[in-house]
Design a protein around this motif. Structure first.
Motif, short mmCIF file in Angstrom:
data_model
loop_
_atom_site.label_atom_id
_atom_site.label_comp_id
_atom_site.label_asym_id
_atom_site.label_seq_id
_atom_site.Cartn_x
_atom_site.Cartn_y
_atom_site.Cartn_z
N UNK A 75 44.22 32.73 33.19
CA UNK A 75 45.10 33.63 33.95
C UNK A 75 44.68 33.69 35.41
N UNK A 76 43.37 33.75 35.65
CA UNK A 76 42.90 33.77 37.04
C UNK A 76 43.17 32.43 37.73
N UNK A 77 43.00 31.34 37.01
CA UNK A 77 43.27 30.03 37.58
C UNK A 77 44.74 29.90 37.97
N UNK A 112 48.70 29.50 42.38
CA UNK A 112 49.90 29.97 43.05
C UNK A 112 49.60 30.51 44.45
N UNK A 113 48.36 30.96 44.64
CA UNK A 113 47.96 31.57 45.91
C UNK A 113 47.66 30.55 46.98
N UNK A 145 54.55 31.43 34.60
CA UNK A 145 53.69 31.92 35.67
C UNK A 145 53.62 30.97 36.86
N UNK A 146 54.66 30.19 37.07
CA UNK A 146 54.70 29.33 38.25
C UNK A 146 53.94 28.03 38.11
#
Length: 365
Positions: A356-358, A363-364, A25-26
């Motif tokens: 998952x949100x973190x 990444x954002x 997930x990056x």
């Protein structure tokens, strides 16, 4: 991408979140550094576990020596070479020095904190607001614990679009596994946390006494807490000895997982707090299949609690606490309905959900 969270008191729930990160997930690596290993107000279950993976979890026994901590962190940062540094607080010499030293280097500096203490005098709150504007003016992002915190720091930060709400999360699997058919036939209320002023222990005692006079032998109360406000409970039982059969304690824990015991025996969490930066006990109770009575002064209540759906929101008064407890006594079917929905809603508080949100936010930004 590599991320490093720098926080103070060793927190098992932060370990839970870190354990959810995989090489995908990056986010190639997620590290956590603790600068305070123990606290006098916390029990043995808050101590550092010898089973913690030292590759991604780092800690220092510093006795609060700021320069010693900063030098250790600089060596750790040089070793990890993170692309993102997340600071668990914006005040204090460690956070200020790390933010200052790395702000012009090729690393994004952000924060992940609870809201300020709204119980402080107005002049102190005003001073802290000005101070925070100065310290946070160059932050690349801000992860806020709760909606109130998000609103405050969105007003402060220059990069307003990089302020996001990100709750705490934890491994709730043992709470989800509780078999609620094992609970007592008498409705059992639970207070879990600390016996301190802002949790209004005298309100709890007042409600217990009044309900006992009207509904004797109809309910029980478990206290899973310690603290300086213990004297209110002691005085209540001295004045009304029969309450010694109503009130019991479950608060000696050697391990983090021991905290599950009182939740196994309880139906309703009571949390009449005046301020709680989060309130871990709320998602824990919900995952355990319990209804929750809480004020909106707890950020976890604002995040999870829906009135008459998975619990009941009470006003910040002793009368409202009493009325909420009485409602649960007289409406057991509603308590059961709340509990079922609470278990569903608690999934948003799991370590996997928050991790998952973190990942998404890192990444954002």
């Amino acid at each position: 991408m590599k991320a490093l969270l720098i926080t103070t008191l060793y927190s098992p729930f932060q370990i839970d979140i870190a354990n959810e990160f995989k090489q995908e997930d990056g986010v190639s690596e997620y590290h956590v550094a603790f600068t305070v290993l123990s606290s006098k107000v916390r029990g043995n279950h808050w101590q550092v576990s010898s089973s913690v993976d030292g590759k991604y979890i780092h800690s220092i026994d510093s006795d609060g020596d700021c320069d010693h901590i900063v030098q250790w962190l600089k060596r750790l940062i040089e070793e990890i070479k993170p692309t993102h540094i997340i600071l668990g607080r914006w005040r204090g010499c460690v956070a200020i020095e790390i933010a200052r030293y790395y702000k012009d280097l090729d690393v994004k500096i952000g924060y992940w904190t609870e809201p300020p203490n709204f119980l402080l005098p107005n002049i102190v709150q005003f001073s802290l607001a000005l101070y925070s504007r100065y310290l946070l003016r160059g932050a690349d992002y801000y992860f806020s614990i709760g909606a109130r915190c998000e609103n405050i720091y969105r007003d402060i930060l220059t990069k307003k679009r990089h302020v996001y709400q990100l709750s705490y999360g934890q491994d709730l699997s043992e709470f989800f596994s509780i078999d609620d058919t094992l609970r007592n036939k008498k409705l059992t209320f639970l207070f879990s946390g600390q016996l301190i002023k802002r949790h209004n222990i005298h309100w709890i005692c007042d409600a217990i006494l009044k309900l006992h006079l009207i509904y004797p032998n109809k309910f029980k109360v478990i206290i899973a807490a310690k603290g300086p406000e213990q004297h209110y409970i002691d005085k209540m039982i001295i004045n009304e000895p029969q309450l010694g059969e109503v009130v019991s304690y479950d608060r000696e824990y050697e391990h983090w997982s021991d905290r599950i015991r009182p939740f196994m025996k309880s139906d309703v969490l009571i949390y009449p707090t005046s301020h709680s930066g989060w309130g871990l006990v709320i998602p824990e109770a919900m995952a355990a299949g319990m209804a929750v009575l809480s004020t909106r002064k707890a950020e976890a209540a604002n995040y999870f609690l829906r009135h008459d759906v998975n619990g009941r929101v009470i006003e910040h008064t002793k009368e409202s606490l009493h009325d909420g407890m009485e409602y649960c006594l007289l409406n057991r079917d509603d308590v059961g309905r709340y509990a079922k929905q609470a278990r569903i809603d608690a999934k948003c508080g799991t370590a996997s959900y928050v991790a998952e949100r973190l990942k998404l936010l890192l990444n954002k930004v």
